[in-house]
Design an enzyme around this catalytic site. Structure first.
Site, mmCIF file in Angstrom:
data_model
loop_
_atom_site.group_PDB
_atom_site.id
_atom_site.type_symbol
_atom_site.label_atom_id
_atom_site.label_comp_id
_atom_site.label_asym_id
_atom_site.label_seq_id
_atom_site.Cartn_x
_atom_site.Cartn_y
_atom_site.Cartn_z
ATOM 1 N N GLU A 146 0.933 -1.540 -0.122
ATOM 2 C CA GLU A 146 -0.202 0.083 0.059
ATOM 3 C C GLU A 146 0.839 1.301 -0.335
ATOM 4 O OE1 GLU A 146 -2.546 -0.447 3.376
ATOM 5 O OE2 GLU A 146 -3.895 -2.458 2.974
ATOM 6 N N GLU A 253 -5.580 -11.187 -0.452
ATOM 7 C CA GLU A 253 -7.104 -10.730 0.821
ATOM 8 C C GLU A 253 -8.157 -11.277 0.126
ATOM 9 O OE1 GLU A 253 -5.021 -7.053 2.546
ATOM 10 O OE2 GLU A 253 -3.238 -7.436 2.107
HETATM 11 O O1 G3I Z 1 -2.226 -6.943 18.602
HETATM 12 C C1 G3I Z 1 -3.255 -5.688 19.289
HETATM 13 C C2 G3I Z 1 -3.208 -6.516 20.604
HETATM 14 O O2 G3I Z 1 -1.860 -6.808 21.524
HETATM 15 C C3 G3I Z 1 -4.341 -5.396 21.831
HETATM 16 O O3 G3I Z 1 -4.198 -5.896 22.914
HETATM 17 C C4 G3I Z 1 -5.394 -5.311 20.933
HETATM 18 C C5 G3I Z 1 -6.487 -4.663 21.316
HETATM 19 O O4 G3I Z 1 -5.954 -3.583 20.556
HETATM 20 O O5 G3I Z 1 -5.119 -4.560 19.649
HETATM 21 C C6 G3I Z 1 -3.614 -6.095 18.786
HETATM 22 O O6 G3I Z 1 -3.709 -5.169 17.415
HETATM 23 C C7 G3I Z 1 -4.728 -5.511 16.655
HETATM 24 C C8 G3I Z 1 -4.082 -6.025 15.225
HETATM 25 O O7 G3I Z 1 -4.930 -6.259 14.173
HETATM 26 C C9 G3I Z 1 -3.828 -7.716 15.459
HETATM 27 O O8 G3I Z 1 -4.540 -8.669 16.123
HETATM 28 C C10 G3I Z 1 -5.403 -3.595 15.842
HETATM 29 O O9 G3I Z 1 -5.594 -3.620 16.945
HETATM 30 C C11 G3I Z 1 -5.759 -4.128 14.607
HETATM 31 O O10 G3I Z 1 -6.055 -2.967 14.310
HETATM 32 C C12 G3I Z 1 -4.921 -4.673 13.606
HETATM 33 O O11 G3I Z 1 -6.617 -5.339 12.924
HETATM 34 C C13 G3I Z 1 -5.776 -6.035 11.495
HETATM 35 C C14 G3I Z 1 -5.184 -4.498 10.458
HETATM 36 O O12 G3I Z 1 -4.895 -5.438 9.114
HETATM 37 C C15 G3I Z 1 -4.542 -3.579 11.054
HETATM 38 O O13 G3I Z 1 -4.616 -2.576 9.919
HETATM 39 C C16 G3I Z 1 -6.538 -6.966 10.773
HETATM 40 O O14 G3I Z 1 -6.435 -8.231 12.185
HETATM 41 C C17 G3I Z 1 -6.145 -7.484 9.724
HETATM 42 O O15 G3I Z 1 -6.696 -8.466 8.904
HETATM 43 C C18 G3I Z 1 -6.008 -6.409 8.683
HETATM 44 O O16 G3I Z 1 -5.432 -6.575 6.793
HETATM 45 C C19 G3I Z 1 -4.915 -5.745 6.729
HETATM 46 C C20 G3I Z 1 -3.392 -6.499 5.226
HETATM 47 O O17 G3I Z 1 -2.644 -6.471 6.088
HETATM 48 C C21 G3I Z 1 -3.151 -5.652 4.646
HETATM 49 N N1 G3I Z 1 -4.797 -5.223 3.865
HETATM 50 C C22 G3I Z 1 -5.254 -4.827 4.306
HETATM 51 C C23 G3I Z 1 -6.061 -5.594 5.341
HETATM 52 C C24 G3I Z 1 -7.096 -4.955 6.256
HETATM 53 O O18 G3I Z 1 -7.025 -3.765 6.988
#
Ligand code: G3I
Length: 340
Positions: A146, A253
């Site tokens: 991205e 994805e």
């Molecule tokens: O790891 C922390 C944890 O320590 C904390 O307790 C918890 C509560 O806030 O958050 C956890 O981090 C989360 C992370 O996923 C791991 O679970 C983040 O808040 C959350 O925002 C993050 O979301 C991920 C997102 O990318 C972040 O941008 C999604 O699971 C994931 O499916 C998504 O995947 C992305 C691809 O990597 C790139 N393309 C877009 C796609 C969708 O956004």
């Protein structure tokens, strides 16, 4: 007697029919993005349907390398060891991104801003460590994710790495990944890569970088779609254009959501609501049209990865019912549309 016993053991497998990976064996790999819960609870579902795995979050810099000298390999190792045990290849995701990045790399221990050289030393250490650790099981990496703008005056997203290094961030990231694993396929990955304006920006950037000698083997189209779009003819056109500059294209994805959250922030927590028959038919049509296009491009499309295993895991929440399996991990009717 033995033959009868063998048939009795074989019958349940035959009754189950082919998994997704078998259906598409002559076309492309079928992958899925997993979390550690999946490899504990959904092993048979994964083994039966998929021959490629991506860590949804576990290999991202913020998760695996949270501070200088501090590494957290536990979750990535858990998923990688599952794949090693079952002969499943992996896609590495991701090494350079504006989100979930190791933002500490931009700041020195004394609080001063890192110079180009200081940042690149840290990025080199990160990429060499992570890519080397998983090179036995990871066959492809989303090296950069991205980096292209969705619109506006400049073709590139205004990220911290772009402000510090311009396109050199990508030039070095791809070179470091190639140094760490000469055999891995190295991808540039992005979303909305079918939209003509963004498509052309991605095409122009990848072509320029390759012409300069940056080792890019493929382009990843993320594939976060919905029941209202895109028209898969746009994906068809994009695949045709990209295949003129790279030998490998991955859908990295894939999910096609019902857009029940239209208008507001994606609602991750609402429980799945009954979908209307019209929504389900529209979703089937989108999946059917997309796989028709992907099979047409099977000479360059060599992996199609679903983002998240079930609606329970989906990053857009169960309400959007974006995957092929319901919140209990059961195949939905749309699974049969794809698995034929
Ligand atoms: O790891 C922390 C944890 O320590 C904390 O307790 C918890 C509560 O806030 O958050 C956890 O981090 C989360 C992370 O996923 C791991 O679970 C983040 O808040 C959350 O925002 C993050 O979301 C991920 C997102 O990318 C972040 O941008 C999604 O699971 C994931 O499916 C998504 O995947 C992305 C691809 O990597 C790139 N393309 C877009 C796609 C969708 O956004």
């Amino acid at each position: 007697m033995k033959k009868t016993l063998f048939l009795l053991l074989l019958l349940p497998l035959l009754a189950q029919g082919k998994g997704l990976k078998d259906t598409y064996r002559r076309h492309f790999l079928i992958g899925v993005a997993l979390n550690t819960r999946n490899v504990n609870d959904d092993r048979q579902l994964i083994i039966r349907n998929f021959n490629s795995v991506t860590c949804e979050n576990a290999m991202k810099p913020a998760e695996i390398h949270p501070a200088e000298g501090r590494w957290n390999f536990r979750e990535a190792d858990s998923i990688a060891n599952f794949c090693r045990a079952h002969g499943i290849k992996m896609r590495g995701h991701t090494l350079l991104w504006h989100a979930q990045f190791a933002d500490w790399m931009y700041t020195n221990a004394d609080g001063t801003a890192a110079t180009r050289e200081e940042f690149l030393r840290r990025l080199h250490d990160h990429i060499l460590t992570v890519v080397s650790r998983y090179k036995d099981v990871v066959y492809a990496w989303d090296v950069a994710n991205e980096c292209v703008a969705d619109g506006g005056p400049t073709p590139y997203r205004d990220t911290r790495h772009y402000r510090l290094l311009g396109l050199d961030a990508l030039r070095y990231a791809f070179r470091y990944a190639r140094e760490a694993d000469p055999n891995a396929l190295l991808f540039y990955n992005d979303y909305n890569a079918f939209q003509p304006a963004k498509r052309d920006r991605i095409y122009n950037m990848v072509r320029q970088l390759k012409e300069e000698g940056t080792p890019i083997d493929g382009i990843g189209l993320q594939g976060h779609y919905n029941i209202y779009g895109p028209d898969m003819a746009l994906v068809d056109t994009a695949l045709t254009l990209y295949s003129t500059i790279v030998p490998h294209i991955h859908i990295t994805e894939l999910d096609i959501r019902l857009n029940n959250d239209m208008g507001g922030a994606l609602d991750f927590q609402r429980q799945a609501q009954p979908a209307t028959p019209e929504q389900l038919e529209a979703q089937k049509k989108q999946y059917r049209d997309l796989f028709r296009v992907l099979k047409k491009h099977r000479k360059t499309v060599d992996c199609v990865t679903f983002w998240n295993l079930t609606d329970r895991d989906s990053w857009v929440g169960p309400t959007n019912q974006a995957t092929l399996f319901d919140t209990e991990g059961r195949p939905k009717p749309v699974y049969d549309v794809v698995n034929h």
